[in-house]
Structures are given as C-alpha cells and as structure tokens.
Design a protein around this motif. Structure first.
Motif, mmCIF file in Angstrom:
data_model
loop_
_atom_site.group_PDB
_atom_site.id
_atom_site.type_symbol
_atom_site.label_atom_id
_atom_site.label_comp_id
_atom_site.label_asym_id
_atom_site.label_seq_id
_atom_site.Cartn_x
_atom_site.Cartn_y
_atom_site.Cartn_z
ATOM 1 N N PRO A 144 -21.168 -35.831 -2.951
ATOM 2 C CA PRO A 144 -21.378 -35.961 -4.174
ATOM 3 C C PRO A 144 -20.573 -36.697 -4.974
ATOM 4 O O PRO A 144 -19.359 -37.174 -4.778
ATOM 5 C CB PRO A 144 -20.755 -34.262 -4.551
ATOM 6 N N TRP A 145 -20.967 -37.150 -6.326
ATOM 7 C CA TRP A 145 -20.075 -38.118 -7.024
ATOM 8 C C TRP A 145 -19.109 -37.370 -7.955
ATOM 9 O O TRP A 145 -19.276 -36.234 -8.004
ATOM 10 C CB TRP A 145 -20.814 -38.701 -8.139
ATOM 11 N N ARG A 146 -17.948 -37.955 -8.285
ATOM 12 C CA ARG A 146 -16.773 -37.265 -8.838
ATOM 13 C C ARG A 146 -16.416 -38.475 -9.705
ATOM 14 O O ARG A 146 -16.381 -39.710 -9.860
ATOM 15 C CB ARG A 146 -15.559 -36.813 -8.090
ATOM 16 N N VAL A 147 -16.036 -37.743 -11.105
ATOM 17 C CA VAL A 147 -15.394 -38.722 -12.134
ATOM 18 C C VAL A 147 -14.116 -39.158 -12.066
ATOM 19 O O VAL A 147 -13.219 -38.275 -12.044
ATOM 20 C CB VAL A 147 -15.662 -38.108 -13.550
ATOM 21 N N ARG A 148 -13.831 -40.556 -11.835
ATOM 22 C CA ARG A 148 -12.312 -41.043 -11.584
ATOM 23 C C ARG A 148 -11.801 -41.197 -13.000
ATOM 24 O O ARG A 148 -10.588 -40.971 -13.100
ATOM 25 C CB ARG A 148 -12.631 -42.315 -10.902
ATOM 26 N N ASP A 149 -12.501 -41.442 -13.933
ATOM 27 C CA ASP A 149 -11.989 -41.783 -15.506
ATOM 28 C C ASP A 149 -13.168 -41.709 -16.337
ATOM 29 O O ASP A 149 -14.398 -41.879 -15.919
ATOM 30 C CB ASP A 149 -11.201 -42.894 -15.298
ATOM 31 N N HIS A 150 -12.927 -41.684 -17.653
ATOM 32 C CA HIS A 150 -13.871 -41.663 -18.497
ATOM 33 C C HIS A 150 -13.526 -41.772 -19.788
ATOM 34 O O HIS A 150 -12.150 -41.558 -20.117
ATOM 35 C CB HIS A 150 -14.783 -40.442 -18.660
ATOM 36 N N ARG A 151 -14.147 -42.262 -20.783
ATOM 37 C CA ARG A 151 -13.637 -42.733 -22.458
ATOM 38 C C ARG A 151 -14.740 -42.173 -23.142
ATOM 39 O O ARG A 151 -16.010 -42.052 -22.680
ATOM 40 C CB ARG A 151 -13.505 -44.051 -22.457
ATOM 41 N N LEU A 152 -14.485 -41.751 -24.247
ATOM 42 C CA LEU A 152 -15.533 -41.361 -25.367
ATOM 43 C C LEU A 152 -15.116 -41.683 -26.761
ATOM 44 O O LEU A 152 -14.108 -41.599 -27.198
ATOM 45 C CB LEU A 152 -15.609 -39.879 -25.353
ATOM 46 N N ALA A 153 -15.926 -42.795 -27.208
ATOM 47 C CA ALA A 153 -15.745 -43.244 -28.488
ATOM 48 C C ALA A 153 -17.108 -43.362 -29.232
ATOM 49 O O ALA A 153 -18.073 -43.479 -29.001
ATOM 50 C CB ALA A 153 -15.055 -44.706 -28.447
ATOM 51 N N ALA A 154 -17.162 -43.500 -30.659
ATOM 52 C CA ALA A 154 -18.203 -43.571 -31.441
ATOM 53 C C ALA A 154 -17.959 -44.943 -32.508
ATOM 54 O O ALA A 154 -16.603 -45.276 -33.185
ATOM 55 C CB ALA A 154 -18.379 -42.255 -32.495
ATOM 56 N N GLY A 155 -19.188 -45.700 -32.672
ATOM 57 C CA GLY A 155 -19.133 -46.829 -33.346
ATOM 58 C C GLY A 155 -20.011 -46.350 -34.741
ATOM 59 O O GLY A 155 -20.865 -45.659 -34.648
ATOM 60 N N GLU A 156 -19.701 -47.161 -35.815
ATOM 61 C CA GLU A 156 -20.413 -46.930 -37.032
ATOM 62 C C GLU A 156 -20.815 -48.278 -37.502
ATOM 63 O O GLU A 156 -20.138 -49.241 -37.682
ATOM 64 C CB GLU A 156 -19.576 -46.115 -38.127
#
Length: 233
Positions: A144-156
C-alpha cells in the motif's frame, strides 16, 4: 521516475498536464460534490473549494493506501508495478459571484439563470489544489501507498465576461458544454468567446494551475521537471 496521478476525470486538466510534458496516471474520485456543498452552507467560496479538493484527494488516497471500505470510492487504482514514488494531484474549481459559489449548473435552466446573473461582470474563479507526495516500501508488489507529505492551496483568477445576446446564450446552452463546468464557464472551449480578459493564471481557470502545483511540489522537495515523461525527441 516519479509518476503523477491525476485524481480527476476532467479532460481539461488532463490536457493541461499533457501539454506541459506529463502523461499522468488517472483515478477518478467518487465524491458527491452537491452533498458536500450542502453540508457547508455558510462556508466562503475559498473554504468550500478547498474542502472539495481535499475530499477528492482523500477518496483516491484511501484507495491507494487500502483504507477505503469495501466497495467505497470505486475500484482499486491500478498502477505500474515498478513505481515506488508517486505524486497525487486533486483539484476542484468554483466560481465566486457576489460572494457566493456558483458550481456546475447541470441543467439548461440553471445555466440560463447563472449567465443572466453574471453576464458583463467580473467574477473570481477559485481552483483548489491538493498535492501529495506518496511512497511505498515494495514497488514490485501490491504494497500500500502512504502519504509522505502533502500541501493544499487555492489559486484565484479574475474573469471579465462579455454579455452574450439572448440568441447566443441559447445557442451556447444547446451545446450542453457549460452544464458540467464550474460557473457554467469555459475559456478553452465554446465559451471562450464570452471571456473578454482575465487577471491571473489562465490555467487556474481551466482547472489546474501549473505554477501553483510546481510551487507546492518544490516546497516538498519534489522537482517539477522530474515528472516530465512525454517531452518530444
């Protein structure tokens, strides 16, 4: 080579990546967008679009990690057996008009109502991006895969709109193109003639901001050019 998995069934997002030198893997998330929006009636548009992007990402990541319930979120995601590292990108777009979200209209009647409200105005198109760096221990098995790191952002991006004539609007509605796009609006299709200008990244309006995704990946130590896999010889 690190592969990119696009957690979206959007042809426009797929086209953006292909034109940018990336042939992505595809996994379409099973998320009830209307239900999620109804569950957050007081959310501002930026918050709402961010929640939608994150929900799509989690739907696909759960399938990759084996955390999804049996039968939930669709079938398992089939990936190359030799892959050890994976970048997952999930997006959602919502148009903001007068401080309120304008999602996918789905029907001719709702498309007509939306365009009657926004013709000649300059709404904001928000596109949220969840970007994850995934890994697994055994690349040649079903590990199985695992999340090592992540980011979340919104552009306008600010979108300046023309005012279609009544006949033009009815002709556009008859194509059904605007039914399943955020805000009944396209700039890369038949609706592009009704967009007089934009302020910001045009890719963001289409649904996936390349500069934003590149920046989020760089923040996690992932080089954008390492994802290129369809550069012409």
């Amino acid at each position: 080579m690190t592969r990119l998995l696009l957690a979206s069934g959007s042809p426009s997002r797929l086209r953006i990546l292909r034109e940018a030198g990336i042939e992505p893997l595809i996994a379409v998330p099973d998320v009830d967008e209307d239900a999620l929006e109804a569950a957050h009636p007081d959310a501002d548009v930026r918050t709402l679009v961010t929640l939608l992007a994150e929900a799509k990402a989690r739907a696909v990541v759960d399938r990759l990690s084996g955390d999804a319930e049996d039968g939930a979120n669709g079938d398992s995601v089939e990936l190359e057996t030799g892959a050890r590292d994976l970048v997952v990108v999930a997006c959602d777009s919502v148009l903001e008009l007068d401080g309120r979200p304008v999602g996918k209209p789905h029907t001719a009647e709702r498309t007509r109502t939306v365009w009657q409200r926004m013709a000649g105005t300059s709404p904001v198109l928000w596109s949220a991006h969840w970007v994850g760096d995934l890994t697994r221990d055994e690349p040649r098995t079903s590990s199985p895969w695992r999340v090592r790191d992540h980011r979340l952002a919104a552009g306008e991006t600010l979108v300046h709109l023309a005012t279609p004539t009544a006949d033009e609007l009815e002709d556009y509605i008859a194509t059904e193109e605007p039914f399943e796009v955020a805000g009944a609006l396209t700039i890369d299709g038949l609706g592009g003639a009704f967009v007089t200008g934009i302020e910001g990244d045009h890719h963001n309006v289409i649904g996936l901001s390349l500069p934003l995704v590149r920046g989020l990946l760089a923040d996690m130590g992932v080089r954008w050019t390492a994802l290129w896999n369809r550069i012409p010889a």
